[in-house]
Design an enzyme around this catalytic site. Sequence first.
Site, PDB file in Angstrom:
ATOM      1  N   ASP A 163      -6.480  -6.255   5.104  1.00 57.00           N
ATOM      2  CA  ASP A 163      -7.570  -5.777   4.258  1.00 57.00           C
ATOM      3  C   ASP A 163      -8.468  -6.954   3.862  1.00 57.00           C
ATOM      4  O   ASP A 163      -9.698  -6.922   4.000  1.00 57.00           O
ATOM      5  CB  ASP A 163      -6.972  -5.105   3.019  1.00 57.00           C
ATOM      6  CG  ASP A 163      -7.923  -4.112   2.377  1.00 57.00           C
ATOM      7  OD1 ASP A 163      -9.049  -3.953   2.880  1.00 57.00           O
ATOM      8  OD2 ASP A 163      -7.553  -3.503   1.364  1.00 57.00           O
TER       9      ASP A 163
ATOM     10  N   TYR B 288       0.818  -1.222   0.000  1.00 52.44           N
ATOM     11  CA  TYR B 288       0.000   0.000   0.000  1.00 52.44           C
ATOM     12  C   TYR B 288       0.849   1.266   0.000  1.00 52.44           C
ATOM     13  O   TYR B 288       0.315   2.371   0.004  1.00 52.44           O
ATOM     14  CB  TYR B 288      -0.922   0.023   1.220  1.00 52.44           C
ATOM     15  CG  TYR B 288      -2.098  -0.900   1.069  1.00 52.44           C
ATOM     16  CD1 TYR B 288      -1.893  -2.275   0.981  1.00 52.44           C
ATOM     17  CD2 TYR B 288      -3.392  -0.423   1.000  1.00 52.44           C
ATOM     18  CE1 TYR B 288      -2.949  -3.140   0.827  1.00 52.44           C
ATOM     19  CE2 TYR B 288      -4.462  -1.288   0.839  1.00 52.44           C
ATOM     20  CZ  TYR B 288      -4.222  -2.644   0.757  1.00 52.44           C
ATOM     21  OH  TYR B 288      -5.274  -3.499   0.596  1.00 52.44           O
TER      22      TYR B 288
ATOM     23  N   LYS C 203       2.484 -14.223   5.480  1.00 53.65           N
ATOM     24  CA  LYS C 203       2.835 -15.220   4.457  1.00 53.65           C
ATOM     25  C   LYS C 203       4.358 -15.368   4.441  1.00 53.65           C
ATOM     26  O   LYS C 203       5.015 -15.242   3.401  1.00 53.65           O
ATOM     27  CB  LYS C 203       2.334 -14.768   3.070  1.00 53.65           C
ATOM     28  CG  LYS C 203       0.909 -15.104   2.778  1.00 53.65           C
ATOM     29  CD  LYS C 203       0.614 -16.597   2.713  1.00 53.65           C
ATOM     30  CE  LYS C 203       1.040 -17.225   1.415  1.00 53.65           C
ATOM     31  NZ  LYS C 203       0.729 -18.690   1.397  1.00 53.65           N
TER      32      LYS C 203
ATOM     33  N   ASP D 140      -3.171 -17.634   4.427  1.00 54.19           N
ATOM     34  CA  ASP D 140      -4.147 -18.471   3.718  1.00 54.19           C
ATOM     35  C   ASP D 140      -4.851 -19.412   4.692  1.00 54.19           C
ATOM     36  O   ASP D 140      -6.073 -19.574   4.661  1.00 54.19           O
ATOM     37  CB  ASP D 140      -3.485 -19.236   2.558  1.00 54.19           C
ATOM     38  CG  ASP D 140      -2.115 -19.810   2.900  1.00 54.19           C
ATOM     39  OD1 ASP D 140      -1.578 -19.475   3.977  1.00 54.19           O
ATOM     40  OD2 ASP D 140      -1.585 -20.598   2.112  1.00 54.19           O
TER      41      ASP D 140
END
Length: 417
Positions: free
Chosen positions: A304, A157, A226, A280
């Site tokens: 988000d 971002y 991740k 995930d």
Amino acid sequence: MNSFEKITIPSEGEKIIWEDEELKIPNEPIIPQIEGDGTGKDVSPAAKKVLKAAAQKTGHDIHWMSIYAGESANDTYGEYLPQETLDAIEEFRIALKGPLTTPVGGGFRSLNVAIRQKLNLYTCMRPVYYLEGIPSPMKNPENMDMVIFRENTEDVYSGIEWKKGSQKNKNIINYLNDEMGTQIPEDSGIGVKPISEKATKRLVRKAIDYALENRNKYQFVTLVHKGNIMKFTEGAFRDWGYKVAEEEYGDNVITENTLWEEREGKIPKDKIVVNDRLADNMLQQLITRTSKYDILATPNLNGDYISDAAAGQVGGLGIAPGSNIGDGKAVFEPTHGTAPKYAGKDKVNPTGAILSGRIMLQYIGWDKTQKLLKKAIEKTYKDKTVTYDIYRQIDGGKKVKCSEFANLIIENMESFS
Ligand code: NAP
């Protein structure tokens, strides 16, 4: 008080002051408010009215001060995010905000992201919880009670990206391929994902502090990342998160490993547990093991996705609140966007905007007011008087407009005040 060029300061009410690392809240604060684009013009007036009523019914008042961003700012100032708007939030410390339009694939950068970055509102805090009476696709939606702490200033971002074919894009691809041994195809767009130790640690501190302040309710802080794929950004986020927990909160925090290796899974009364999950996996754990999670601390992009997915489990975007918090300043805004197809139709659900105001009430310590507001909203849902989004999910009930829904919440406050 400072004077502004285009902002009118209300004649009644007082400023919130930040002094000695503490907010001093007057009984009748002046609170800046950005109405927002699209359906902001529907939900923001509804939220302002409901929040003022709840304040008045509990011995306070709120004096709203209009400030401008997005289309309203372009009409008033000829620019989308005037400095005066940022100055007003700095000076008055907190603000309520409606959604703002961001063009996809080109045009100006997100104003929402710019406001968070320019004011250093480094934590996006989004509580996700079930309100009685709201339909949900889940069997046990009441199991959802999480607070998501999403890093708000960096990650992908940051807006560091170069369009395919531009000179800077070519320069960076040449540098990476020639000097760093990569093999990036020439027709690639390039974006940069910075995640820093400083920003990670201050975010994780906020999450742990919140868990400790609410220890009667929450026991786990989960770092979501991740790191298996992006080792030096997301993996580092996890490592720095554990480091803060161990080095700065050692007396109050244990890790999940310690919990099982040394405590047979029993959490000591005075401690919270810090663990981590891959993003995930987290998205499925949200659904399959909802009650096992309390506070999530995430980099910007993961947060988000996860907050919208979590919101979907308890009724959808129309009811999801959010806040952007820095040191002694904050902007409260719903999670949803401007939903352009419904703009100005007095149709959409104002609950997300109103509940963002509830976080604001909690932030300024008006406990009686936030409790009254929650009860009145729940009664409105239990009575099955709902906006279109909820109406299509329930049997029976009465469909009302955005403004009517707000008026019903105010009427329902009478049952509890
Ligand atoms: P969106 O505006 O959140 O709308 C997506 C869908 O969510 C709507 O079509 C509607 O679903 C539902 N929804 C949203 N707000 C609702 C409400 N108040 N009540 C009931 N349902 C609601 O997302 P988008 O269409 O992807 O984005 C539109 C614009 O908003 C973009 O410019 C985006 O950049 C911007 N945006 C701004 C913010 C922000 O200001 N913080 C956040 C997100 C997006 P149904 O069609 O199924 O009824």
